[in-house]
Scaffold this active site. Sequence first.
Site, PDB file in Angstrom:
ATOM      1  N   ASP A  83       4.891 -54.061  18.979  1.00 36.48           N
ATOM      2  CA  ASP A  83       6.173 -53.570  18.330  1.00 36.48           C
ATOM      3  C   ASP A  83       6.173 -54.193  16.905  1.00 36.48           C
ATOM      4  O   ASP A  83       5.232 -53.993  16.098  1.00 36.48           O
ATOM      5  CB  ASP A  83       7.513 -54.040  19.211  1.00 36.48           C
ATOM      6  CG  ASP A  83       8.740 -53.387  18.476  1.00 36.48           C
ATOM      7  OD1 ASP A  83       8.869 -51.943  18.509  1.00 36.48           O
ATOM      8  OD2 ASP A  83       9.549 -53.993  18.335  1.00 36.48           O
ATOM      9  N   HIS A  94       7.985 -48.156  26.269  1.00 34.51           N
ATOM     10  CA  HIS A  94       7.432 -49.028  25.146  1.00 34.51           C
ATOM     11  C   HIS A  94       7.140 -50.208  25.459  1.00 34.51           C
ATOM     12  O   HIS A  94       6.407 -51.056  24.838  1.00 34.51           O
ATOM     13  CB  HIS A  94       8.913 -48.842  24.501  1.00 34.51           C
ATOM     14  CG  HIS A  94       8.617 -49.781  23.097  1.00 34.51           C
ATOM     15  ND1 HIS A  94       8.107 -49.645  22.141  1.00 34.51           N
ATOM     16  CD2 HIS A  94       9.721 -50.975  22.673  1.00 34.51           C
ATOM     17  CE1 HIS A  94       8.143 -50.420  21.126  1.00 34.51           C
ATOM     18  NE2 HIS A  94       9.130 -51.244  21.409  1.00 34.51           N
TER      19      HIS A  94
END
Length: 294
Positions: free
Chosen positions: A104, A272
């Site tokens: 991320d 994610h």
Amino acid sequence: MFHGFEKLSRHVNGVEIAFRMGGSGPVLLLLHGHPQTHVIWHKVAETLAQHFTVIAADLRGYGDSSKPDDDPEHLHYSKRAMANDMAELMSVLGFEYFKVLAHDRGARVAHRLGVDHPERVERMVLLDIAPTLAMYRGTTEAFARSYWHWFFLIRPQPLPERLIQSDPAQYLKSVMGARSAGMAPFSPEALAEYERCLSLPGTATGICGDYRASATIDLEHDQTDIDAGVKLTCPIKVMWGAEGAIEACFDALAEWRKVATQVDGKALPCGHYIAEEIPELLLEEALPFLGKAG
């Protein structure tokens, strides 16, 4: 969590960077994402430490690292500044060369680290991102709905900061719990640490500064690279969640091949938060590429 690791900090590049260090062998730098800390790696760190000297760092603005004020040009939170933090940290620790595993926001820092310090970075695994410039330029309704926080956090001070500060735990759950797996992947110990750090003075400032930089100065730096033909030259492996926005909205491999010379990768069966949803599979995929010991 992090059995056998030391919790340390060093003053580098004008800020204090907190990190955990453990293991032995070739050096591996771990970088986390938003709105979390280095604790995202707690399910894989001890295994990684069997093969590497592991440095799991908190980015500036996050965790127990320094949280400088945002500045009008967002230079304090540019990925260049954040990458310089990590390059200097590794130098201070005596590590000239290292590998990177990053998720991320940390993967965006790793991208800049690999471009600005190509002689230092041997190879990288980047998790659940496409290049920042490609994501902003490729924004669709589906992406904007999924990554709503990208557009909320870049609003001018002090609105987003005050809203986060008013209920940090709710903000965390609103962001993390809205992903495909909900809150299930997060252990109580990790979640408590994320909530503690999100409640620290200055964290909201750091988070917003990070995202404002990505929508301004970082895009300028990325475009300058593209115009000059500068690319990532170390081998990189990119992996993303098949249930997430990267899979739904972008051709991740194609976008990375525009900015890097040696790219492989694929989608994984998760959302994610790869390191917390499927830690065993992440290790299975990452260790051979990173060059595990033994």
